[in-house]
Design a protein around this motif. Structure first.
Motif, PDB file in Angstrom:
ATOM      1  N   UNK A  56       7.566  -3.568  -2.132  1.00  0.00           N
ATOM      2  CA  UNK A  56       6.456  -4.515  -2.143  1.00  0.00           C
ATOM      3  C   UNK A  56       6.466  -5.353  -0.879  1.00  0.00           C
ATOM      4  N   UNK A  58       7.163  -5.023   2.974  1.00  0.00           N
ATOM      5  CA  UNK A  58       7.054  -3.743   3.669  1.00  0.00           C
ATOM      6  C   UNK A  58       7.259  -3.793   5.172  1.00  0.00           C
ATOM      7  N   UNK A  59       8.262  -4.493   5.604  1.00  0.00           N
ATOM      8  CA  UNK A  59       8.625  -4.321   6.999  1.00  0.00           C
ATOM      9  C   UNK A  59       9.444  -3.038   7.061  1.00  0.00           C
TER      10      UNK A  59
ATOM     11  N   UNK B  43       1.157  -3.557  -2.353  1.00  0.00           N
ATOM     12  CA  UNK B  43       1.848  -3.970  -1.140  1.00  0.00           C
ATOM     13  C   UNK B  43       0.823  -4.084  -0.024  1.00  0.00           C
ATOM     14  N   UNK B  44       1.172  -4.866   0.955  1.00  0.00           N
ATOM     15  CA  UNK B  44       0.271  -5.074   2.085  1.00  0.00           C
ATOM     16  C   UNK B  44       0.955  -4.627   3.366  1.00  0.00           C
ATOM     17  N   UNK B  45       0.307  -3.756   4.081  1.00  0.00           N
ATOM     18  CA  UNK B  45       0.828  -3.303   5.373  1.00  0.00           C
ATOM     19  C   UNK B  45      -0.056  -3.870   6.477  1.00  0.00           C
ATOM     20  N   UNK B  97       7.787  -9.354   6.578  1.00  0.00           N
ATOM     21  CA  UNK B  97       7.651  -8.216   5.681  1.00  0.00           C
ATOM     22  C   UNK B  97       7.002  -8.545   4.363  1.00  0.00           C
TER      23      UNK B  97
END
Lengths: 115, 154
Positions: A56, A58-59, B43-45, B97
């Motif tokens: 969740x 997301x690096x 999730x976020x990219x 992140x």
């Protein structure tokens, strides 16, 4: 005849920062998510830990590896890996990656899926 | 919890639910802790494009297909995942992140994956490993003026 023991691989991930910080016990910087006997599956799961799959936050800078039990013992990280598996912090993550890894391998035999 | 995110939701009058859970570091763990399916956790990219940053939102159990994003944007090959240093510079309000789809000082365009957009609600981990937010997907789309497109790997 002696019993042939199946090889065992531990699937692990770590962030580069954790590896850099762990000067004294580098093996402690790796988080263990699964114990697998299939080398290809272990490699595929290790690859998935480096993607954003099932994360969740997301690096995408995690590094993953599949390491044999004997190599892990030599490195001094086997007891920690077993302890971490027993605690189960990453049990759900490991199971999700195992399922995905099996799907990836069955859908494209011999050709790893690239993120 | 990121105050920037909740403040943005409060300011917009968006209803949301705060969900507390044990410390988790993965979507699979978060979903298990909340008794949810991982497909409900978003999730976020952050992507870099010729026009600036873009936030792509998809289920944590899906993977982004950059080729599809390039097709949607018509940006050729110049769409990439943002680097850590870019995110640290552009989103100082959020943990590295953990940039959510909305909030912060920037007003980035947002792309939401079609499969996620079909859900009535979704759960965001937004800056904390112990709390999540559930909100209506339609509210997120409306508030961010998001474009809904197929951007996940098949």
């Amino acid at each position: 005849l002696g019993r042939v023991r199946e090889p065992t691989y531990y699937v692990q991930f770590a962030s580069p920062e954790e590896i850099d910080r762990a000067e004294v016990r580098p093996s402690r910087s790796w988080h263990t998510i699964a114990r697998v006997s299939d080398r290809m599956l272990a490699d595929e799961m290790a690859r998935l830990t480096e993607t954003s799959y099932m994360r969740a936050t997301t690096t995408p800078t995690f590094v993953g590896r599949a390491i044999s039990r004997s190599a892990l013992k030599r490195e001094g990280g086997w007891h920690h890996a077993e302890w971490e598996l027993g605690i189960g912090t990453f049990r759900d993550y490991g199971e999700a990656l195992r399922e995905r890894g099996q799907r990836n391998l069955s859908s494209s035999p011999g050709a790893p899926v690239v993120q | 919890m990121s105050s920037s995110l909740t403040r943005a939701l409060d300011d917009a009058g968006i209803e949301y639910e705060l969900l507390s859970h044990t410390h988790t570091e993965t979507a699979a763990g978060e979903a298990a802790a909340l008794g949810l399916s991982p497909s409900e956790v978003a999730k976020t990219l952050v992507l870099t494009t010729p026009a600036g940053n873009l936030r792509a939102v998809l289920a944590a159990s899906d993977r982004l297909d950059l080729r599809k994003v390039r097709d949607v944007l018509g940006s050729g090959k110049h769409v990439e995942l943002a680097r850590e240093e870019d995110m640290a510079r552009d989103y100082p309000e959020f943990e590295l992140g953990a940039v959510p789809p909305l909030g912060g000082s920037r007003r980035d365009p947002v792309l939401i994956d079609r499969r996620l957009a079909e859900r009535d609600s979704l759960v965001l981990e937004a800056g904390s490993h112990e709390q999540s937010i559930r909100l209506q997907t339609a509210d997120l789309v409306r508030m961010t003026s998001a474009q809904v497109a197929d951007i996940g790997k098949d």
